[in-house]
Write a protein that holds these residues in place. Structure first.
Motif, PDB file in Angstrom:
ATOM      1  N   LYS A 185       0.832  -1.197   0.000  1.00  0.00           N
ATOM      2  CA  LYS A 185       0.000   0.000   0.000  1.00  0.00           C
ATOM      3  C   LYS A 185       0.871   1.253   0.000  1.00  0.00           C
ATOM      4  O   LYS A 185       0.608   2.208  -0.729  1.00  0.00           O
ATOM      5  CB  LYS A 185      -0.911  -0.008   1.224  1.00  0.00           C
ATOM      6  CG  LYS A 185      -1.873   1.143   1.276  1.00  0.00           C
ATOM      7  CD  LYS A 185      -2.796   1.028   2.475  1.00  0.00           C
ATOM      8  CE  LYS A 185      -3.734   2.204   2.540  1.00  0.00           C
ATOM      9  NZ  LYS A 185      -4.586   2.118   3.730  1.00  0.00           N
ATOM     10  N   ARG A 186       1.924   1.257   0.763  1.00  0.00           N
ATOM     11  CA  ARG A 186       2.837   2.396   0.822  1.00  0.00           C
ATOM     12  C   ARG A 186       3.576   2.574  -0.497  1.00  0.00           C
ATOM     13  O   ARG A 186       3.758   3.705  -0.973  1.00  0.00           O
ATOM     14  CB  ARG A 186       3.830   2.208   1.965  1.00  0.00           C
ATOM     15  CG  ARG A 186       4.607   3.448   2.248  1.00  0.00           C
ATOM     16  CD  ARG A 186       4.932   3.550   3.703  1.00  0.00           C
ATOM     17  NE  ARG A 186       6.339   3.573   3.990  1.00  0.00           N
ATOM     18  CZ  ARG A 186       6.906   2.997   5.025  1.00  0.00           C
ATOM     19  NH1 ARG A 186       6.216   2.269   5.846  1.00  0.00           N
ATOM     20  NH2 ARG A 186       8.161   3.135   5.281  1.00  0.00           N
ATOM     21  N   SER A 187       3.977   1.481  -1.108  1.00  0.00           N
ATOM     22  CA  SER A 187       4.663   1.545  -2.405  1.00  0.00           C
ATOM     23  C   SER A 187       3.753   2.102  -3.485  1.00  0.00           C
ATOM     24  O   SER A 187       4.179   2.910  -4.306  1.00  0.00           O
ATOM     25  CB  SER A 187       5.159   0.158  -2.809  1.00  0.00           C
ATOM     26  OG  SER A 187       6.141  -0.292  -1.916  1.00  0.00           O
ATOM     27  N   THR A 227       3.395   5.832  -2.883  1.00  0.00           N
ATOM     28  CA  THR A 227       4.624   6.522  -3.288  1.00  0.00           C
ATOM     29  C   THR A 227       4.701   6.619  -4.805  1.00  0.00           C
ATOM     30  O   THR A 227       5.054   7.673  -5.351  1.00  0.00           O
ATOM     31  CB  THR A 227       5.867   5.790  -2.737  1.00  0.00           C
ATOM     32  OG1 THR A 227       5.776   5.759  -1.311  1.00  0.00           O
ATOM     33  CG2 THR A 227       7.149   6.474  -3.150  1.00  0.00           C
ATOM     34  N   LEU A 228       4.358   5.548  -5.496  1.00  0.00           N
ATOM     35  CA  LEU A 228       4.362   5.555  -6.955  1.00  0.00           C
ATOM     36  C   LEU A 228       3.338   6.554  -7.491  1.00  0.00           C
ATOM     37  O   LEU A 228       3.632   7.309  -8.422  1.00  0.00           O
ATOM     38  CB  LEU A 228       4.070   4.157  -7.502  1.00  0.00           C
ATOM     39  CG  LEU A 228       4.012   4.018  -9.026  1.00  0.00           C
ATOM     40  CD1 LEU A 228       5.353   4.408  -9.649  1.00  0.00           C
ATOM     41  CD2 LEU A 228       3.628   2.611  -9.422  1.00  0.00           C
ATOM     42  N   ALA A 229       2.162   6.585  -6.916  1.00  0.00           N
ATOM     43  CA  ALA A 229       1.121   7.531  -7.350  1.00  0.00           C
ATOM     44  C   ALA A 229       1.587   8.969  -7.136  1.00  0.00           C
ATOM     45  O   ALA A 229       1.372   9.828  -8.000  1.00  0.00           O
ATOM     46  CB  ALA A 229      -0.177   7.265  -6.596  1.00  0.00           C
ATOM     47  N   GLU A 230       2.232   9.238  -6.016  1.00  0.00           N
ATOM     48  CA  GLU A 230       2.760  10.587  -5.745  1.00  0.00           C
ATOM     49  C   GLU A 230       3.823  10.963  -6.774  1.00  0.00           C
ATOM     50  O   GLU A 230       3.846  12.094  -7.266  1.00  0.00           O
ATOM     51  CB  GLU A 230       3.333  10.673  -4.339  1.00  0.00           C
ATOM     52  CG  GLU A 230       2.292  10.636  -3.246  1.00  0.00           C
ATOM     53  CD  GLU A 230       2.895  10.513  -1.855  1.00  0.00           C
ATOM     54  OE1 GLU A 230       4.113  10.195  -1.723  1.00  0.00           O
ATOM     55  OE2 GLU A 230       2.152  10.740  -0.883  1.00  0.00           O
ATOM     56  N   PHE A 231       4.699  10.011  -7.092  1.00  0.00           N
ATOM     57  CA  PHE A 231       5.750  10.266  -8.084  1.00  0.00           C
ATOM     58  C   PHE A 231       5.142  10.559  -9.453  1.00  0.00           C
ATOM     59  O   PHE A 231       5.562  11.504 -10.134  1.00  0.00           O
ATOM     60  CB  PHE A 231       6.707   9.070  -8.173  1.00  0.00           C
ATOM     61  CG  PHE A 231       7.705   9.210  -9.283  1.00  0.00           C
ATOM     62  CD1 PHE A 231       8.807  10.036  -9.138  1.00  0.00           C
ATOM     63  CD2 PHE A 231       7.525   8.537 -10.488  1.00  0.00           C
ATOM     64  CE1 PHE A 231       9.722  10.191 -10.166  1.00  0.00           C
ATOM     65  CE2 PHE A 231       8.428   8.686 -11.523  1.00  0.00           C
ATOM     66  CZ  PHE A 231       9.533   9.512 -11.360  1.00  0.00           C
TER      67      PHE A 231
END
Length: 165
Positions: free
Chosen positions: A4-6, A9-13
């Protein structure tokens, strides 16, 4: 939990990358015309008349500003060439030599689109061009509906053409 955190983080990037790319594209296209497209009535490298306003009567037109010396253009040009088979495309070769040199480059790289040569950059300057490649979409009313600079995919260009109808 780590998955979920990954994903977050990918969505934010991805969001940040889209914002940065959009800001850079806007900055490079800020001097490009808006509203009615400027007149473009010139001979192409084969001596045929290219009349943008007459072409818009048949639907949207993609105008592709590029150069033989442009690295990004080597990636975008094949996509534009593919689109030219089914869509109206005018390309403008910026400071890429004389008509014969531009034609030889297009033949060598199997690029099949109508090209107006701009050996001095005067035409590109009159359109406010800042960077190559730049794509301008002119809708069937003769209005500029989209301007994008830098890398572009065939699917992104097709979507802009579809929205211009």
């Amino acid at each position: 939990m780590n998955v979920k955190r990954s994903v977050l983080t990918l969505a934010e990037f991805i969001l940040l990358a889209v914002l940065v790319v959009s800001a850079v594209s806007w900055y490079h296209s800020r001097n490009m015309p808006k509203g009615p497209a400027p007149q473009l009535e010139l001979a192409d490298i084969e001596g045929q008349l290219v009349d943008l306003h007459a072409m818009t009567e048949n639907g949207p037109v993609l105008i592709y500003f590029w150069a033989t010396w442009c690295g990004y253009c080597r990636v975008v040009s094949p996509a534009v060439s593919d689109m030219a088979a089914d869509h109206q495309v005018i390309s403008v070769a910026l400071q890429s030599g004389d008509d014969a040199e531009v034609a030889a480059y297009q033949e060598k790289h199997e690029l099949a689109f109508t090209t107006v040569n701009d050996p001095t950059g005067a035409l590109s300057n009159s359109w406010g061009l800042q960077v190559t490649p730049t794509v301008v979409i002119v809708d069937s009313e003769g209005q500029i509906s989209a301007v994008t600079s830098g890398m572009a995919s065939k699917w992104g260009l097709l979507a802009r053409m579809w929205l211009a109808k």
